[in-house]
Design a protein around this motif. Structure first.
Motif, PDB file in Angstrom:
ATOM      1  N   PHE A 491      -8.938   3.642 -13.551  1.00 52.07           N
ATOM      2  CA  PHE A 491     -10.423   4.429 -13.723  1.00 52.07           C
ATOM      3  C   PHE A 491     -10.265   4.460 -15.493  1.00 52.07           C
ATOM      4  O   PHE A 491     -10.625   5.713 -15.983  1.00 52.07           O
ATOM      5  N   ASP A 493     -12.789   3.320 -17.160  1.00 44.91           N
ATOM      6  CA  ASP A 493     -13.855   4.045 -17.436  1.00 44.91           C
ATOM      7  C   ASP A 493     -14.288   4.924 -18.063  1.00 44.91           C
ATOM      8  O   ASP A 493     -14.910   5.624 -18.144  1.00 44.91           O
ATOM      9  N   GLU A 494     -13.286   5.865 -17.163  1.00 50.28           N
ATOM     10  CA  GLU A 494     -13.684   7.684 -16.918  1.00 50.28           C
ATOM     11  C   GLU A 494     -12.540   8.382 -17.963  1.00 50.28           C
ATOM     12  O   GLU A 494     -12.870   9.677 -17.430  1.00 50.28           O
ATOM     13  N   VAL A 495     -11.808   7.536 -18.331  1.00 55.80           N
ATOM     14  CA  VAL A 495     -11.031   8.073 -19.469  1.00 55.80           C
ATOM     15  C   VAL A 495     -11.184   7.941 -20.347  1.00 55.80           C
ATOM     16  O   VAL A 495     -10.827   6.963 -21.639  1.00 55.80           O
TER      17      VAL A 495
END
Length: 529
Positions: A491, A493-495
């Motif tokens: 993940f 791209d989400e952090v």
């Protein structure tokens, strides 16, 4: 968490010092009226120290020197203490070195806390910035005598009542300087303090302090058989430790002790629920300690009247695919639920009412097409796991699966019912769940592909991340694992970049619970790369 008013936050009192209340020959304790806004100052100090111990963004635990040894705060707590916690900024040399190794793995800690930082000053400055300890000069009034350890305990009967009194013990390196400075400190915070051996013992009134001093003279917590036994079985104290006697507290607090451990199932503590709603019986000891570059929260419970049901262990988690990102396995889940069902049913009925519970159970049976709770016991079996593998190839399929060696026919009914429910909520994406046999196990998944991965994959138990994070997985009844590094990659791209940089030092989080008779041990480990 609900607690009696006086347990963790002493009330505002304006009591003048009373020499008559102090045992003969003892130094007169210093007590001043608590100023406006001073409520809970003692506990604020404890909270500040605990906050330093907890590693957060830019926070870390580092020690001044490598020495350790010396008196511990339990040596000045009465043997009647029912709850106790301590923070040790001067632990054994190995703990200090491991703490430094742990901290240095986090980029956010660079330059903010040095090897020679005085955490006492860090804590005091934080309290001053919060508007507390007005008029106190750390370098002049505290640093010359304050040691590296602090303890806090709940002591019943200090003022002649059964309500527990909060007692704080501050390590003292120079008795004369401490006695000279304590009046100014109590003037700023309220309460009363007296130096006993290597500690300044403080409460919120002179009368309570006199009761504590008298009780300590009759026997200390350090010499208490149960405390000494529990802490010895726990092992290394580490940088922080706590101990709680649920049996004694339950009677004194009228069941309020249940709030302290309400989130921990009784079976994990080796304790049984009491009629008052508290924990009932049993004691628990917990330590926060370092193990190489890793951090561990370890616990030991004893004196309980219940234990784990069944003989199986949760070792089947090791057979999950090696790229599993998160998983939890419960051994003997069916037997455990069966053993605890009477208490669960009693609790549900007390909340919803007998008839409402009976009607709700009947409706659930009709909707699921199974008999409750018997079929649920059968479905859970002796090896029950939930696994998460991230997202599918197109980042849209959630890779989640349940793995059980329970009754496959019941699992099929549950899967069909769940599929129908999903279809009614989202017609375009709903449908029956996938079931796949994997030896003596059944895999229930959202997708065919992930069911195949679970059925054919293996090797989680052989990965370095799992081995470092999970303690005694082959013996434990409950095991959980989170691949933090893998989640950050999956993940990414989400952090946010700054958070990913600091979290990048982490490897995994693992926990295990092992029960034996009326006692149990648990371990929560945070590992670094």
């Amino acid at each position: 968490m609900s607690t009696p008013e006086n347990l963790f936050e002493p009330p505002v009192r304006h009591t003048a010092p009373s020499e008559a209340a102090v045992p003969s020959g003892a130094a007169v304790p210093q007590e001043q009226p608590r100023p406006a806004g001073g409520r809970g100052r003692t506990i604020a100090l404890v909270g500040g120290i605990l906050a330093i111990v907890a590693v957060g963004a830019g926070g870390a635990v580092v020690f001044n020197q490598v020495s350790g040894g010396g008196a511990q705060p339990e040596s000045v707590m009465p043997g009647t203490t029912i709850a106790f916690a301590k923070v040790d900024l001067d632990p054994a040399a190995g703990q200090k070195l491991d703490a430094i190794r742990f901290v240095r793995r986090f980029p956010a800690a660079e330059g903010k806390v040095k090897d020679d930082s005085d955490l006492r000053e860090v804590i005091i400055k934080a309290l001053e910035e919060d508007g507390q300890l007005k008029g106190i000069d750390y370098a002049k009034d505290i640093e010359p005598w304050l040691g590296q350890r602090i303890g806090v305990g709940a002591v019943p009967g200090a003022d002649g009542s059964s309500k527990p009194t909060v007692v704080v013990a501050l390590a003292v390196t120079d008795k004369g300087k401490a006695e000279a400075s304590l009046p100014k400190l109590t003037d700023a915070t309220g309460g009363a303090c007296q130096v006993l051996e290597a500690y300044a013992v403080c409460t919120d009134t002179t009368k309570k302090l006199a009761g504590v001093v008298s009780a300590t003279a009759k026997g200390t917590l350090a010499d208490s058989t149960n405390f000494a036994k529990d802490m010895a079985e726990l092992g290394e104290d580490g940088v922080a430790a706590s101990w709680f006697d649920a049996g004694k507290a339950d009677g004194l607090l009228g069941g309020a002790s249940g709030g302290l451990f309400g989130a921990i199932p009784g079976s994990l503590m080796g304790a049984s629920p009491s009629s008052t709603g508290g924990v009932g019986k049993g004691r628990v000891a917990v330590a926060l300690r370092f193990d190489g570059p890793h951090l561990e929260l370890a616990g030991h419970t004893s004196g309980g009247t219940t234990s784990f049901a069944g003989k199986a262990t949760a070792s089947s988690i090791e057979a999950l695919p090696k790229d599993t990102l998160a998983a939890v396995t419960v051994a003997n889940a069916g037997d455990q639920l069966k053993a605890g069902w009477p208490e669960l049913e009693k609790g549900f009925k007390s909340m919803a009412g007998d008839q409402e519970f009976t009607d709700g159970l009947a409706q659930a049976q009709d909707a699921l097409g199974i008999k409750l709770p018997d079929d649920l016991y059968a479905a859970l079996g002796s090896q029950f796991s939930v696994a998460f593998g991230g997202l599918g190839a197109d980042a849209s399929d959630l890779k989640v699966a349940v793995v059980s060696n329970g009754d496959k026919a019941v699992l099929q009914k549950l899967a069909d019912s769940a599929g129908e429910l999903m279809g009614s909520v989202e017609p375009s994406g709903g449908g029956a769940l996938t079931l796949k046999s994997a030896g003596d196990r059944t895999v229930v998944s959202l997708t065919d592909d992930y069911a195949d991965e679970i059925a054919s994959g293996s090797g989680l138990g052989d990965t370095a991340g799992f081995k470092e994070a999970v303690k005694d997985s082959g013996k434990a009844q409950i095991v959980g694992y989170v691949d933090i590094a893998g989640l950050l990659t999956a993940f990414k791209d989400e952090v946010p970049a700054d958070e990913a940089k600091n979290l990048g030092a982490l490897s995994a989080l693992g926990f295990s619970v092992t029960g034996d008779g009326g006692s149990s041990d648990f371990s929560l480990r945070l590992t670094t790369k």
